[in-house]
Design a protein around this motif. Structure first.
Motif, PDB file in Angstrom:
ATOM      1  N   TRP A  65     -35.072  -5.617 -18.437  1.00 46.49           N
ATOM      2  CA  TRP A  65     -35.990  -6.174 -17.446  1.00 46.49           C
ATOM      3  C   TRP A  65     -36.647  -5.015 -16.714  1.00 46.49           C
ATOM      4  CZ3 TRP A  65     -35.712 -11.522 -15.295  1.00 46.49           C
ATOM      5  CH2 TRP A  65     -35.061 -12.401 -16.171  1.00 46.49           C
ATOM      6  N   GLN A  66     -37.817  -5.260 -16.138  1.00 52.05           N
ATOM      7  CA  GLN A  66     -38.512  -4.201 -15.407  1.00 52.05           C
ATOM      8  C   GLN A  66     -39.113  -4.736 -14.118  1.00 52.05           C
ATOM      9  OE1 GLN A  66     -41.594  -2.750 -17.955  1.00 52.05           O
ATOM     10  NE2 GLN A  66     -42.878  -4.536 -17.705  1.00 52.05           N
ATOM     11  N   LEU A  67     -39.254  -3.843 -13.156  1.00 54.50           N
ATOM     12  CA  LEU A  67     -39.849  -4.182 -11.878  1.00 54.50           C
ATOM     13  C   LEU A  67     -41.341  -4.383 -12.053  1.00 54.50           C
ATOM     14  CD1 LEU A  67     -39.242  -4.394  -8.818  1.00 54.50           C
ATOM     15  CD2 LEU A  67     -39.891  -1.998  -8.653  1.00 54.50           C
ATOM     16  N   ASP A  68     -41.870  -5.444 -11.467  1.00 51.37           N
ATOM     17  CA  ASP A  68     -43.297  -5.713 -11.468  1.00 51.37           C
ATOM     18  C   ASP A  68     -43.876  -5.052 -10.219  1.00 51.37           C
ATOM     19  OD1 ASP A  68     -45.886  -6.658 -11.267  1.00 51.37           O
ATOM     20  OD2 ASP A  68     -45.357  -8.749 -11.639  1.00 51.37           O
ATOM     21  N   SER A  72     -44.305  -6.425  -6.145  1.00 51.91           N
ATOM     22  CA  SER A  72     -43.198  -6.090  -5.256  1.00 51.91           C
ATOM     23  C   SER A  72     -43.684  -5.448  -3.967  1.00 51.91           C
ATOM     24  CB  SER A  72     -42.214  -5.171  -5.975  1.00 51.91           C
ATOM     25  OG  SER A  72     -41.658  -5.847  -7.086  1.00 51.91           O
ATOM     26  N   HIS A  77     -38.948  -8.159  -4.273  1.00 51.07           N
ATOM     27  CA  HIS A  77     -39.040  -7.493  -5.566  1.00 51.07           C
ATOM     28  C   HIS A  77     -39.104  -8.550  -6.651  1.00 51.07           C
ATOM     29  CE1 HIS A  77     -37.925  -3.776  -3.543  1.00 51.07           C
ATOM     30  NE2 HIS A  77     -37.020  -4.511  -2.925  1.00 51.07           N
ATOM     31  N   LEU A  79     -39.098  -8.990 -10.878  1.00 46.57           N
ATOM     32  CA  LEU A  79     -38.851  -8.349 -12.158  1.00 46.57           C
ATOM     33  C   LEU A  79     -39.103  -9.353 -13.259  1.00 46.57           C
ATOM     34  CD1 LEU A  79     -36.338  -7.462 -10.053  1.00 46.57           C
ATOM     35  CD2 LEU A  79     -36.125  -5.774 -11.847  1.00 46.57           C
TER      36      LEU A  79
END
Length: 183
Positions: A65-68, A72, A77, A79
């Motif tokens: 998964w990755q941070l958007d 954010s 936050h 993800l």
């Protein structure tokens, strides 16, 4: 101005995380408590993906998964699963939110954005702290679930929209909850 920002933050947080299942949009406060999951939590290793370092908590997203970064902010936050953009995770914290959990749960339930009916589940715990729980099933089978707690004057919520079998969804959600630590 701070109150307006907090209200906007709560609305945005709730718009990200919806949960529906079977009960009407009425919000009778559920009695009793349950585990952090519908059934007995599965024994899964804690998630080790990206770390979200909040003011009063740390939590890991699942691997992959990755941070958007485009969405954010300092208090929220979002993800997403890099292999399936329909799977999302949102974590929010609003400081100076000193209200009883029952009030926070009621207000968040009313504001919870989703397609179809949402369901307030029995209260539970988030890393040992009392927590409310909301769930919804979306068109297409995705399940949204949100847990929220008030910890040291801060309102926190974690929501996930997941696909897959109930067992697969449960394992992902349980792994994230297993990584949650209060600071």
């Amino acid at each position: 101005m701070r109150a307006l920002a907090s209200a906007v933050a709560v609305t945005i947080c709730l718009a990200l995380a919806g949960c529906q299942d079977g009960r009407d949009d009425a919000d009778p406060a559920p009695s009793g408590s349950s585990s952090a999951t519908e059934s007995t939590p599965t024994e899964v290793p804690a998630a080790t993906g990206p770390l979200i370092d909040g003011e009063v908590f740390d939590v890991h997203a699942p691997d992959g998964w990755q941070l958007d970064g485009s969405f954010s902010t300092d208090f929220m936050h979002q993800l997403d699963n890099t292999s399936n953009a329909r799977e999302l995770m949102g974590v929010a914290e609003i400081t100076d939110e000193v209200r009883p959990l029952a009030e926070v749960a009621r207000d968040n339930f009313r504001s919870f954005q989703t397609i179809g009916k949402k369901r307030r589940m029995p209260d539970t715990e988030l890393a040992g702290e009392p927590a409310y729980r909301i769930r919804a099933v979306e068109v297409g089978g995705a399940v949204k679930e949100e847990l929220g707690a008030v910890y040291e004057g801060t309102q926190v919520s974690i929501s996930m929209t997941l696909l897959g079998t109930p067992k697969e969804r449960q394992q992902v959600f349980d792994s994230v909850l297993a990584s949650w630590e209060w600071q």
